[in-house]
Design a protein around this motif. Sequence first.
Motif, PDB file in Angstrom:
ATOM      1  N   GLN A  70      -5.144 -18.643 -51.246  1.00  0.00           N
ATOM      2  CA  GLN A  70      -6.168 -19.165 -52.143  1.00  0.00           C
ATOM      3  C   GLN A  70      -7.525 -19.241 -51.435  1.00  0.00           C
TER       4      GLN A  70
ATOM      5  N   PRO B  44       0.574 -19.928 -49.530  1.00  0.00           N
ATOM      6  CA  PRO B  44      -0.232 -19.997 -50.760  1.00  0.00           C
ATOM      7  C   PRO B  44      -1.614 -20.601 -50.565  1.00  0.00           C
TER       8      PRO B  44
ATOM      9  N   ASN C  55      -2.793 -13.845 -56.092  1.00  0.00           N
ATOM     10  CA  ASN C  55      -3.563 -13.964 -54.850  1.00  0.00           C
ATOM     11  C   ASN C  55      -2.962 -13.112 -53.737  1.00  0.00           C
ATOM     12  N   ARG C  56      -1.638 -13.064 -53.709  1.00  0.00           N
ATOM     13  CA  ARG C  56      -0.961 -12.283 -52.672  1.00  0.00           C
ATOM     14  C   ARG C  56      -1.341 -10.801 -52.798  1.00  0.00           C
TER      15      ARG C  56
ATOM     16  N   ILE D 285      -0.154 -17.503 -57.451  1.00  0.00           N
ATOM     17  CA  ILE D 285       0.161 -17.202 -56.046  1.00  0.00           C
ATOM     18  C   ILE D 285       0.469 -15.704 -55.897  1.00  0.00           C
TER      19      ILE D 285
END
Lengths: 437, 437
Positions: free
Chosen positions: A244, A240, A175-176, A172
């Motif tokens: 994604q 999240p 991805n952030r 997460i």
Amino acid sequence: MRLSRYFMPTLKEDPKEAQIVSHRLMLRAGMIQQSSAGIYSWLPLGQKVLKNIEQIVREEQNKAGALEILMPTIQPSELWQESGRYDDYGKEMLRITDRHDREMLYGPTNEEQVTDIFRSHVKSYKDLPLNLYHIQWKFRDEVRPRFGIMRGREFLMKDAYSFDMDYEGAKIAYNRMFVAYLKTYARLGLKAIPLRADTGPIGGDLSHEFIILADTGESEVFYHKDILDLETPEDKDHNPEELQAIVDKWTSFYAAADEMHDADACDVAEGDLISRRGIEVGHIFHFGDKYSKAMGATVTGPDGKEVIVSMGSYGIGVSRLIGGIIEACHDENGIIWPESVAPFKVGLINLKSGDDACDAACEDFYGKLQSAGVDVLYDDTSDRAGGKFAKMDLIGLPWQVTIGPRGLKSGVVEIKNRASGEKEEMSPETALQKMVG
Amino acid sequence: MRLSRYFMPTLKEDPKEAQIVSHRLMLRAGMIQQSSAGIYSWLPLGQKVLKNIEQIVREEQNKAGALEILMPTIQPSELWQESGRYDDYGKEMLRITDRHDREMLYGPTNEEQVTDIFRSHVKSYKDLPLNLYHIQWKFRDEVRPRFGIMRGREFLMKDAYSFDMDYEGAKIAYNRMFVAYLKTYARLGLKAIPLRADTGPIGGDLSHEFIILADTGESEVFYHKDILDLETPEDKDHNPEELQAIVDKWTSFYAAADEMHDADACDVAEGDLISRRGIEVGHIFHFGDKYSKAMGATVTGPDGKEVIVSMGSYGIGVSRLIGGIIEACHDENGIIWPESVAPFKVGLINLKSGDDACDAACEDFYGKLQSAGVDVLYDDTSDRAGGKFAKMDLIGLPWQVTIGPRGLKSGVVEIKNRASGEKEEMSPETALQKMVG
């Protein structure tokens, strides 16, 4: 700013030492001056662009929940001995002995130092997730520094480090940052393409380079043409699942650097596969417990057990980006700054300094732009008109406003858009509205 | 910022290694962490204060017409050999050998480097006056680093360098910086006293230290009591005569450090002479042609003759100022930040996190403060009330707003002024207005 009071030592001729266009234009525009091989001083124009880029990078890191710290440039060797990198790093690391014969080094990166900060203070899973970043000068003692600030020795970098309980959490965090990088490049006026990068001996699928396209790029990239049409993620907090989905979308298109590209294995239709040169402007990386294990960075989990934290690192070369932007945004006359990073928004040209009407009209326009908070460089010098135009084109401010005796007689000034080259005559009032709006 | 998502590792106990109050409080408030002797990492709270101070210093330098550049930290030894300081500087200079065995150094100051920039580009008297400054990390390899960031090895400094045709011009540049410094300290919430300083072997009367009063100061200062009543110069462009008048007024009062004070020669009436401890927070210095002569920094004058330029340098220790401010502004419970440099303006305390009414009222207040652009730290943790109060006092935000179940029943929140300790109950709406206004 009045040019007569500014320090912008432009060059008319191309400097011999510059091999690539960004280096040449930065020297010609008076943005930088070499101090020694691969080490530069930033003159006022260069310093302003550097700060503008730094601020955009900072804002997007903050929005993504990363916390800004500032680690020192000089680090103790002990931390690097703990991770095992002190011996591994080789000659690119600038090693220093202080007056008490202690071994120090000028940080080329900060995994060890940030892990030391983490393990000193964070003890519980309740304090996670955590992402700490800083924007600090680094030093890598390149064998052959070249291409100006693109491959310098002392360079400004934003490096962020995430700490999570497990792989799922780390993903997460990863991805952030991936999404924050897309937003950052878009704000810088750049179209960046994420390429899956080699994760090296650690493995895993979480490593991407971000490149921007430029004919003078250092490496060849292959990508599906539709990736350039993807929309920049919305400017909001993503959960999240949304993160994604964005990452999945961007990584669903084929994109690979030369060394990762395999023509036989690539399933993109011939007409859809583009090959162009690219410049690396960022790199994100999940490396798991490489440093946390070696350095004992653990937290107590909800069940009371010690857990080694899972880490990632996320770099953007802030000073390097300036070169990258120029490589991507220039023409034969000079730089073409995206408005968000331009050192000034407007260049105001007085075609006949010393002429009362011209001076008065320019002063009035200059004062009004300043009152409206528009950053303007006013060429109030007695240089010839041709030289003034060439200089403004060279330094690449988004807008040029030219005020001369002939125009004033018919009540108009000329505005020029540096990127498109379009010129238009209009009343000073209209021009002012356009520059402020 | 929610405290639950912030990284502010406060300490309950006094750390043993800290001898002075600023060092102790910075460690206890989680502002810094030692990396090695005299070298610190700035954690989020410390980094924010550092940036705030840096920005005020920058704005006042810009207003005074100085132009910001950024010189690198690593300098080539050749420049220092030209000035003769490479051998003179001794062990405080961190000397470095790069991979090609070239002698480099981590700049302790930048006279040589800025003179090199000047001589490379400036050729005519028409380009003067010029004042170039930067805010950059420096390194001095102190034998015994101590007092935290007050006498560290790696430190952030603003150093400006002025270039003029002659002494008269240099004096105007000097006065302009003198006045800019008075304005800077006032904006930082400090009362600074200029002391005539020793000009060393170069002589001349143009050298002043600026000190702030603090019981824990490093040196003793003697001054006429009325100097503390002088008004800060107006926030405007002053012409040379006005600058001189301001400098004359401020220097008309007796003020001297221990080593310059001569009780017999001092003509201040006994009741008017005050002696207190002080901390140096700035130093300005006219040094004439010391570097320009050695390094060949000349311009062509109006008469066509070459003139060696007259230089001055003007330093403010940005990181040191944080220590200085804390030494001057604290009580037994912690730091008391002047509002201009405070890391957050408001600390919002939720007295009973988890209580629906308290949470809702706090979220509402927090959201409204943020929308109004007020920088707020919201203690949303489940810590006990006593701990929350102590922490807010320790980190010294100017205002505390406490929201608890009992107050909410009667429709009030409590605001506390950290400096005066005054507490007041009022409706949330009134409190909000007060915090925003």
